[in-house]
Design a protein around this motif. Structure first.
Motif, PDB file in Angstrom:
ATOM      1  N   TYR A   1       0.689  -1.403   0.063  1.00  0.00           N
ATOM      2  CA  TYR A   1      -0.034  -0.030   0.091  1.00  0.00           C
ATOM      3  C   TYR A   1       0.734   1.353  -0.008  1.00  0.00           C
ATOM      4  O   TYR A   1       0.416   2.389  -0.277  1.00  0.00           O
TER       5      TYR A   1
ATOM      6  N   HIS B   1      -5.778   6.302   5.359  1.00  0.00           N
ATOM      7  CA  HIS B   1      -5.791   5.136   4.454  1.00  0.00           C
ATOM      8  C   HIS B   1      -6.977   4.480   4.858  1.00  0.00           C
ATOM      9  O   HIS B   1      -7.267   4.097   5.774  1.00  0.00           O
TER      10      HIS B   1
ATOM     11  N   SER C   1      -8.350   2.148   2.419  1.00  0.00           N
ATOM     12  CA  SER C   1      -8.540   0.752   1.653  1.00  0.00           C
ATOM     13  C   SER C   1      -9.510  -0.159   2.619  1.00  0.00           C
ATOM     14  O   SER C   1      -8.935  -0.402   3.699  1.00  0.00           O
TER      15      SER C   1
ATOM     16  N   GLN D   1      -7.866   7.068  -5.435  1.00  0.00           N
ATOM     17  CA  GLN D   1      -8.164   5.698  -5.602  1.00  0.00           C
ATOM     18  C   GLN D   1      -7.281   5.066  -6.534  1.00  0.00           C
ATOM     19  O   GLN D   1      -7.508   5.208  -7.887  1.00  0.00           O
TER      20      GLN D   1
ATOM     21  N   SER E   1      -5.868   2.045  -8.309  1.00  0.00           N
ATOM     22  CA  SER E   1      -6.061   0.780  -8.674  1.00  0.00           C
ATOM     23  C   SER E   1      -4.945   0.378  -9.691  1.00  0.00           C
ATOM     24  O   SER E   1      -4.736   0.891 -10.647  1.00  0.00           O
TER      25      SER E   1
ATOM     26  N   SER F   1      -4.763   0.838  -3.673  1.00  0.00           N
ATOM     27  CA  SER F   1      -5.229   1.368  -2.182  1.00  0.00           C
ATOM     28  C   SER F   1      -5.933   2.590  -2.574  1.00  0.00           C
ATOM     29  O   SER F   1      -5.999   3.108  -3.599  1.00  0.00           O
TER      30      SER F   1
END
Length: 735
Positions: free
Chosen positions: A513, A646, A648, A673, A675, A689
């Motif tokens: 992350y 954070h 996620s 975001q 991805s 994350s």
């Protein structure tokens, strides 16, 4: 009779309203871990046992008049601790097990009124059974009124009380309800005295003899109460570990648990017990598939586990109700049922963490439930029977099913067949059908379920070398050696919480992350060289990966609740991020304890960057995402400073929550975001994350203000800001 039924209804309503209410009160003091609820549940079950023990003793030794006086005196004495509060409780020792501290808080605050209120059901039923009322011979039907009150209290707390009242107001409302309960019990006592005189004046010879009860029958009562209680906490831990430790998810299994009691002891509008017995093995078989297939949606997880638990508990409580004794053994029966509930809760909360390094108690509960079920009547051609004489097939068939499952798992894994592939689905269905065919004998079915659970839990996983594993009040920590990606991984529950490469060239590089190309990496690389981040606070330590961004002269302060996480991050034999940062000349400090409590003592306007990276498995402690928490963060944030969150999560979408908190405090919120591309959705060094950055004004973000990856985020219309007294987990769930 209506007076008695309503009094028992109100008593149960109060008992099961105060449980989530008090757990919410202490949750912020203990880091938001699911074990707070489990520990509270065990205490309340123990208080219930004490109450039932008193009820059994007093009802069997005292006449109604003396018992009524004692009951009113004890009820009045509980006003000494009302309305209850934990404001003066302080914080637990961060280096000690918090369970004794929590138990003492419960004992000295909510314990006395809860214990004496819990006696209402058995005491009133005992008084009623001595009356001249035509229903006095079988007062168990009043138990349904009590269970209806329990369910009403739980659902009312979720739907009405928690969203509309602060915790202080809730405590005061509960005190008002308790006052009404005392008055109603006094009226019940008067009614009992007026209607019991002629009954109690009878000679001893006219009284019905106590029904003989064997030790084996008593043990069966305890077992039938033990297993549903253990399963309730097991399914609660299983669900809340990866979602959030909040009343909504706590109360679903508890509500179902109470409904099964209500169904079992109801005299009208009840589902035939044989129907539930027929369908339950099918639900258990379907539950087994969730242990083999881990890529499930939130709705699949919640529905499957809760449905299987509900049906299983309904069967066992139905068996308990069928075996209830006559009124002469009423209070003893309730005491033993309560004892079974306490033992089940104590097994999960106290024994299991010391006996197992995984949540094995949940699987054990499933197997025990299958062993206690009656024979499955759905296979008419096979001779269904209870335990009876030993049959070699009771061992042979489960071993065959388990071996078949292990072999299938190895075959699918070696051929790299994805978990969602049709071949995998067909294989799982065939295996559980084999297990289901064993259900005509409880022993055979229980062992078959155990074999499939072992196979699905361990035989279907990609083998990983476990370097270290420990279980504590805060969850399960595991360090594994990933040979494929050549890295050490830290997992909390089922969620990856950081990793470090074993390759020397990447040893000091932040990965997963925290990758340099990810959101938090962009923040450090873009703004770090400008001298913006001399003092950094990080809530949540994990592997200490963020220390990889610490430069000489910078100060990083990590706030961590779990002593075992600190031990892991500081151990150079596991992860070296902290040691490497210190060797570079960075100042690394670790503060043990809950960040909300420890940040209070930090100097105001100290931190240039405050990072929220605290997790309990896949869930973020909710008390770190409230208005009061953000007000504290702002107080500790230097002028021009940034808060980074954070968020996620597999099951929760918290973007709007953070945006609403920012809007409420007059702050600016940007969210990214990150991805991975579909063409490269698996990288050894990076994990997708979601991060938020919050500041007093947009200019504080520097160059990131112009980075299109960081989007300004506006909360959804109608969203309400989360506070210590209010949160709405339903709005954030990714169904």
């Amino acid at each position: 009779m209506l007076l008695y039924a309503f009094t028992m209804f109100l008593s149960a309503c109060l008992l099961f309203t105060v449980q989530p209410m008090f757990a919410r009160l202490v949750l912020p003091l203990l880091g938001g871990t699911p074990n707070v609820w489990n520990t509270c549940m065990v205490f309340f079950q123990a208080a219930l046992l004490v109450g039932y023990g008193y009820a059994h003793f007093a009802s069997s030794r005292l006449k109604t008049g003396r018992h009524a006086v004692l009951q009113i005196v004890l009820l009045a004495a509980a006003f000494l601790v009302l309305p209850f509060s934990v404001a003066s409780a302080g914080a637990p020792d961060p280096n000690a097990n918090p369970i004794p501290w929590l138990m003492m808080i419960l004992l000295t605050t909510v314990g006395p009124p809860f214990a004496i209120a819990s006696t209402t059901a058995p005491v009133l039923q005992a008084w009623f059974s001595r009356s001249r009322h035509k229903a006095a011979r079988d007062p168990y039907f009043l138990y349904a009124a009590s269970n209806l009150g329990s369910v009403t209290g739980l659902l009312g707390y979720i739907a009405v009380i928690e969203p509309n009242f602060t915790l202080v107001q809730q405590s005061r409302l509960w005190t008002v309800g308790y006052t009404l309960l005392v008055a109603l019990i006094a009226f019940c006592a008067v009614w009992a005295l007026r209607n019991a005189e002629s009954v109690e004046s009878r000679s001893t010879g006219d009284a019905p003899a106590a029904e003989p009860v064997s030790a084996l029958r008593r043990l069966r009562w305890v077992a039938l109460a033990f297993v549903p209680s253990s399963l309730m906490l097991g399914v609660t831990t299983h669900i809340t570990t990866d979602i959030a430790a909040v009343p909504l998810l706590w109360l679903a299994p508890l509500t179902l648990y109470l409904i099964t009691f209500m169904m079992a002891f109801a005299t009208k509008w009840r589902i035939p017990h044989k129907w539930i017995v027929w369908v339950t093995p099918v639900a258990v078989a379907w539950l087994l598939t969730t242990f083999a297939r881990r890529e499930l949606t939130l709705s699949q997880i919640i529905v499957t586990h809760n449905l299987a638990f509900f049906l299983t508990a309904a069967v066992l409580h139905g068996e308990l109700a069928k075996d209830r004794p006559s009124t002469s053994r009423l209070t003893e029966f309730y005491f033993l049922v309560s004892l079974g509930g306490v033992l089940g809760g104590a097994f999960n909360t106290f024994a299991a963490p010391f006996l197992f390094t995984t949540t094995l108690e949940y699987q054990i509960g499933i197997v025990l439930a299958c062993l206690l079920m009656p024979a499955w009547p759905a296979i008419p051609r096979l001779k269904a029977s209870q335990w009876g004489r030993f049959n070699p097939w009771d061992i042979v068939l489960p071993v065959f099913v388990g071996s078949l499952a292990v072999g299938a798992g190895v075959l699918l894994r070696n051929h790299e067949i994805p978990p969602r592939a049709s071949q995998t689905t067909i294989t799982i269905v065939v295996l559980v059908v084999f297990g289901l065919l064993c259900a005509q004998r409880p022993l055979r079915f229980g062992l078959a379920v155990a074999a499939l659970l072992l196979a699905f839990t361990y035989g279907w996983r990609t083998p990983l070398k476990v370097m270290y594993q420990v279980r504590s009040f805060y969850g399960i920590l595991r360090i594994t050696h990933n040979h494929v990606d050549q890295r050490l991984e830290l997992k909390h529950g089922t969620t990856l919480h950081g990793a470090q490469s074993l390759l020397p060239i990447y040893r000091r590089s932040p990965i997963t992350y925290y990758h340099p190309t990810g959101p938090i990496g962009q923040l450090f690389i873009t703004l770090g060289p400008t001298g913006r981040f001399d003092n950094v606070a990080v809530v949540g330590l994990g592997t200490g990966t963020l220390a990889a961004y610490a430069e000489p002269g910078q100060s990083f302060t990590f706030y961590e609740l779990d002593p075992y996480v600190i031990e892991v991050a500081n151990n150079p034999g596991s992860f070296t991020f902290l040691g490497d940062a210190r060797n570079r000349g960075a100042k690394i400090d670790i503060v043990t304890g809950d960040a909300r409590l420890k940040l209070v003592t930090a100097p105001d306007a100290r931190y240039d960057l405050l990072i929220l990276d605290a997790f309990s498995s896949d869930s973020i402690p909710m008390h770190l995402m409230t208005r009061e928490a953000f007000q504290l963060y702002l107080k500790k944030l230097a002028p021009g400073g940034i808060i980074s969150c954070h968020i996620s999560n597999r099951y929760l979408d918290l973007k709007s929550v953070v945006a609403k908190l920012a809007e409420d405090s007059g702050l600016v919120c940007r969210i990214q975001q990150d991805s991975l591309p579909v063409t490269n959705n698996r990288r050894w060094d990076k994990v997708g994350s979601v991060w938020c950055i919050v500041a007093r004004k947009d200019e504080d973000f520097g160059e990131l203000k112009f980075d299109e990856r960081w989007e300004l985020h506006i909360p959804r219309a109608g969203d309400r800001v989360w506070t210590d007294d209010y949160s709405n987990i339903l709005n954030t769930l990714n169904w």
